[in-house]
Design a protein around this motif. Structure first.
Motif: not given
Length: 477
Positions: A302, A304, A366, A368, A370-372, A374, A379, A381, A423, A426
């Motif tokens: 993922l 971010c 995505v 940041y 929209s990351c909650r 997920l 991950c 960042n 983030p 995640r």
């Protein structure tokens, strides 16, 4: 015509679960919750407002999905799961598709939707007329007020709507994810439609994206008709990541931020990158290969990104599209990964967020915001320090003042710091944090956490490319 083969491929592509997907499916299908007679909330399910409460990574969404799955399998219940996050909706829909959870008519008996789409449909059936979705979203706050007023004028509004559209409004249970971050009008609308005892909500601590204060779902609900289930232990982060997260929170001044680690889930690694991630393809290739070596796939990563890594371009003109529809968002890193030969699910685009990834080879990207909700085995960042600045600047100031008092500055610091913890929680196994410079509050906090956590953190400094090299490569500086 030249896109027809591509469209056919998307429609006929078979979804393939990753090893991480299979673990999630096994967890959700274990069917232990309703058979746990020691759990007080199980005995009172359907006769009280049930609230799962915990910080990021404690398994709130997992609890919702497990409970929904059991109610569907054991009681043929129809469950509506509402969230505000389109990227999370896409992620959960993909998981349900892998599990094959549909009713006999092909519609899911567990339906996952955004609250915006639910209220959009509600407004349509209350007014008996169509309205363009973009117009509804543009006037969303006023529509909430109108819906609430209309429901107050209807006797038994739920039954009226069920008679009109049972597939959309006939639900046995309503599950709310990230309930602490919903405007109060949304809570009032849902409670006007359905008995509060049919609600199960996940309440996150210190995780606000849409508001600055928590929504109180207990309002107008008697104490005997509500129950909290507090989740303290991390179900997502490995023990090492929990240790690092708490050290980083302390370094940022979040003394009250706590997450109980599960010592049985040992391991976890943190990589801090000082410099530009896109400058070093070998680093990216290494992280992808590490993910594969652990038995996972690129989709289990993922990425971010902050707004600075999002650009817009004009789509092909069409007279039926609004100007906003013709403006296509994309992330700079997605374009870079594609040049490197990687497939991507670039969910900074509104259009992409409306559908889930269809290949395990796709790297998920995505913003940041929209990351909650997920998660990823790994991950990454990007420009993490820019997220701090972005959120600090967005902190609401009374009378539009810009930090006139120290109290306001401190409040903005804490607001941004709490946002960073979303983030930061995640990742399951590996957390990668890229910063532009260590000479920044976030960089200094990372250094403090590095000193406290020792060998858990791998700190790497990338040599910056010259301005000429950056210009020739087209990479962001």
């Amino acid at each position: 015509p030249d896109k027809i083969p591509e469209m056919i491929g998307l429609l006929t592509r078979r979804l393939e679960p990753t090893a991480l997907d299979r673990k999630k499916i096994e967890l959700l299908s274990s069917r232990r919750v309703l058979k746990d007679n020691d759990a007080e909330y199980v005995k009172k399910l359907g006769s009280q407002l049930l609230i799962f409460r915990g910080r990021g990574g404690t398994g709130k969404t997992v609890h919702l999905l497990r409970l929904a799955h059991e109610l569907y399998i054991d009681h043929d219940a129809r469950i509506l799961i509402l969230t505000y996050n389109k990227a999370l909706v896409a992620d959960l829909r993909r998981l349900l598709a892998l599990m094959g959870i549909c009713d006999f008519y092909g519609r899911r008996a567990i339906e996952i939707r955004t609250v915006h789409s639910f209220l959009y449909r509600l407004r349509q059936y209350l007014d008996n007329k169509q309205q363009p979705p973009e117009q509804f979203i543009g006037e969303y706050p006023s529509h909430r007020k109108l819906i609430l007023e209309q429901l107050g004028l209807i006797k038994e509004p739920s039954q009226v709507l069920i008679d009109k559209a049972p597939d959309l409004f006939d639900w046995d249970y309503i599950f709310i994810d990230e309930a602490q971050d919903w405007p109060d009008e949304e809570r009032q609308i849902l409670f006007s439609l359905y008995d509060y005892r049919r609600f199960v909500i996940a309440d996150g601590v210190d995780q606000y994206v849409r508001s600055e204060k928590p929504t109180d779902w207990r309002r107008a609900v008697d104490v005997e008709h509500r129950q909290y289930v507090t989740l303290r232990k991390s179900l997502r982060l490995k023990a090492g990541l929990c240790t690092f997260a708490m050290a980083f929170a302390r370094a940022l001044g979040l003394e009250d931020w706590r997450l109980e680690k599960d010592e049985d889930i040992y391991g976890g690694r943190v990589i801090v990158i000082e410099g530009n991630y896109s400058d070093d393809r070998t680093l990216h290739d290494e992280l992808v290969e590490r993910t594969r070596a652990a038995g996972n796939q690129p989709i289990d990563m993922l990425f971010c990104v902050p707004p600075s890594l999002v650009k817009h371009e004009k789509k092909e003109q069409a007279p039926t599209r609004s100007a906003q529809d013709q403006d296509q968002a994309y992330s700079i890193v997605a374009r870079r990964f594609q040049k490197w030969g990687y497939d991507t699910w670039d969910a900074v685009s509104e259009e992409t967020r409306g559908s889930y990834p269809t290949s395990v080879e796709q790297l998920r990207i995505v913003q940041y915001d929209s990351c909650r909700g997920l998660e990823g085995w790994m991950c990454i960042n990007l420009r993490f320090d820019e997220l701090y600045d972005y959120k600090r600047e967005s902190y609401p100031q009374p009378d539009q003042r810009k930090f006139p008092f120290m109290e306001d500055e401190k409040a903005a610091d804490l607001f941004a710091a709490r946002w960073l913890m979303i983030p930061l929680t995640r990742a399951i196994d590996t957390l990668v944090i890229q910063i532009n410079s260590v000479d920044h509050p976030v960089g200094r906090a990372l250094q403090a956490a590095h000193q406290e956590c020792g060998d858990l953190v791998d700190w790497r400094t990338l040599s910056p490319k010259s301005e000429k090299a950056l210009a020739l490569s087209g990479q962001p500086g």
